[in-house]
Design an enzyme around this catalytic site. Structure first.
Site, PDB file in Angstrom:
ATOM      1  N   ASP A 136      -2.526 -18.211  -0.321  1.00 42.72           N
ATOM      2  CA  ASP A 136      -3.663 -18.660  -1.068  1.00 42.72           C
ATOM      3  C   ASP A 136      -4.236 -19.964  -0.398  1.00 42.72           C
ATOM      4  OD1 ASP A 136      -1.003 -20.107  -1.461  1.00 42.72           O
ATOM      5  OD2 ASP A 136      -1.164 -20.459  -3.516  1.00 42.72           O
ATOM      6  N   TYR A 191       0.889  -1.056  -0.023  1.00 43.21           N
ATOM      7  CA  TYR A 191      -0.191  -0.002   0.065  1.00 43.21           C
ATOM      8  C   TYR A 191       0.851   1.113   0.053  1.00 43.21           C
ATOM      9  CZ  TYR A 191      -4.694  -1.982   0.843  1.00 43.21           C
ATOM     10  OH  TYR A 191      -5.981  -2.721   0.928  1.00 43.21           O
TER      11      TYR A 191
HETATM   12  C1  IPM Z   1     -10.419  -1.086   4.579  1.00 44.29           C
HETATM   13  C2  IPM Z   1     -10.545  -0.704   2.788  1.00 44.29           C
HETATM   14  C3  IPM Z   1      -9.431   0.298   2.925  1.00 44.29           C
HETATM   15  C4  IPM Z   1      -8.089  -0.565   2.800  1.00 44.29           C
HETATM   16  C5  IPM Z   1      -9.394   1.182   1.519  1.00 44.29           C
HETATM   17  C6  IPM Z   1     -10.755   2.056   1.519  1.00 44.29           C
HETATM   18  C7  IPM Z   1      -8.150   1.980   1.314  1.00 44.29           C
HETATM   19  O1  IPM Z   1     -10.652  -1.648   1.975  1.00 44.29           O
HETATM   20  O2  IPM Z   1     -10.165  -0.560   5.606  1.00 44.29           O
HETATM   21  O3  IPM Z   1     -10.239  -2.366   4.487  1.00 44.29           O
HETATM   22  O4  IPM Z   1      -7.624  -1.193   1.570  1.00 44.29           O
HETATM   23  O5  IPM Z   1      -7.327  -0.496   3.549  1.00 44.29           O
END
Ligand code: IPM
Ligand code: NAD
Ligand code: MN
Length: 361
Positions: free
Chosen positions: A220, A141
């Site tokens: 997986d 991320y």
């Molecule tokens: C979550 C959501 C978020 C993430 C998104 C909205 C950025 O899916 O909190 O699970 O991927 O962390």
């Protein structure tokens, strides 16, 4: 006790479930003589519309000067075509990072009354009680570079420091110790370098926790085992994206994504609490959202940030009772019992809490 809470309702069903949860919180505050001072802040699409950014500085300041944060949900079709820096989701990722909330706890607990609400057989899910610990401020991320690197090539980077892995793994071991002393580390060590190092760190930290039984599971097959035999799991720890995916999958063991709360924590008692679900644009504005994931997030806040265990238990017992009595929001309704809207479900919870507290006084 006096506590300051930053409240970030966000978008879609976020404000709807937040409104109900705040009613219950204020009721609990009155009855237990706490002063919960909540202050609202903008995040996500609502912040883009009002301030031109998904995470205004004011919101970060508000959170930093509070004892805990409650967040609804962000996102929606209105902003889906926006450039990356103007997406609501950037606000959510930004606040997690700005506050250093590296450990996201997603408990998957089956309410006995909901055993028939799951799409899986009762015999498979009846003993489900697991905790996903999702690394929240690193991994794919947040790694750089990310985006188009030339006209033809797009990149996302999965990057971790050893320290980032170690601290979340340690959190997971500590939790396992307070639960059933079982930890499953989920990775993709047959392919990814980051997972190989993740595995080594788990094995090193495990030496300090001889009372915890550790196993490694490739992501997986972990996804498969969550459906095949979910009660084998106690605490599961994993990379950010793996945790995002497996927690939505695991939510269906409990009957609905609308039942799963979460706590995003760091090493002190501060935390951000939010449901696992999103802004659910398909049902927003229709009084249809299940507010229980948000309410269970409030109860996690009481427990983890404020050490108000009795208060948290009152909320959890009320949810349990209302479900036992057959009340269901539409996501859980299967033709039996009483179907309620968001606000009516909150009313039921409030009246059960009222009865419970009268009974105990
Ligand atoms: C979550 C959501 C978020 C993430 C998104 C909205 C950025 O899916 O909190 O699970 O991927 O962390
Ligand atoms: P979603 O979680 O919003 O919805 C998935 C499905 O679950 C929908 O059918 C929805 O109606 C249902 N659902 C979710 N919460 C519910 C509840 N409380 N009660 C009843 N039903 C519920 O996921 P999505 O549709 O993939 O994403 C919609 C938007 O939400 C996107 O913009 C996404 O980025 C965002 N999102 C935000 C968060 C967050 O703020 N933490 C989490 C996930 C997705
Ligand atoms: Mn998610």
């Amino acid at each position: 006790m006096e506590k300051k809470i930053a409240v970030l309702p966000g978008d879609g069903i976020g404000p709807e479930v937040m409104e109900g949860a705040l009613k219950v919180l204020s009721f609990i505050g009155d009855r237990f003589k706490h002063s919960f001072k909540s202050e609202k802040g903008l995040i996500g699409g609502a912040a883009i519309d009002a301030e031109g950014t998904p995470l205004p500085e004011k919101t970060v300041d508000l959170c930093q000067s509070s004892d805990a944060v409650l967040l609804g949900a962000v996102g929606g079709p209105k902003w889906d075509q926006n450039p990356a820096h103007l997406r609501p989701e950037k606000g959510l990722l930004g606040i997690r990072k700005a506050l250093g909330l590296f450990a996201n706890l997603r408990p998957v607990t089956l309410q006995p009354a909901l055993i028939e609400a799951s799409s899986l057989k009762p015999s498979i899910i009846e003993k489900v009680d697991l905790m996903i610990v999702r690394e929240l401020t690193g991994g794919i991320y947040f790694g750089e570079p990310s985006g188009m690197v030339d006209d033809e090539t797009v990149v996302d980077t999965l990057r971790y420091t050893k320290g980032e892995i170690e601290r979340v793994v340690r959190t997971a071991f500590e939790l396992a110790r307070k639960r059933r002393n079982k930890l499953t580390s989920v990775d993709k060590a047959n392919v990814l370098s980051s997972s190989k190092v993740w595995r080594q760190i788990v094995d090193e930290v495990a030496k300090e926790y001889p009372d915890v039984t550790v196993s490694h599971q490739l992501v997986d097959s972990a996804a498969m085992k969550l459906i095949q035999d979910p009660s084998q799991f106690d605490v599961m720890v994993m990379e950010n994206l793996f945790g995002d995916i497996l927690s939505d999958e695991a939510s269906m063991l409990t009957g609905s994504l609308g039942m799963l709360p979460s706590a995003s924590l760091r090493s002190d008692s501060f935390g951000l609490y939010e449901p696992v679900h999103g802004s659910a644009p398909d049902i927003a504005g229709q009084n249809k959202a299940n507010p229980l994931a948000m309410l269970l997030s409030v109860s996690m806040m009481l427990r983890y940030s404020f050490q108000m265990v009795q208060e948290a238990e009152v909320i959890e017992a009320a949810i349990n009772q209302v479900l036992q009595e057959g009340y269901r929001t539409f996501d859980l309704y299967q033709g039996v019992g009483t179907r309620l809207g968001t606000t009516e479900m909150i009313q039921q919870i409030l009246s059960v809490i009222d009865q419970q507290l009268v009974g105990s006084n």
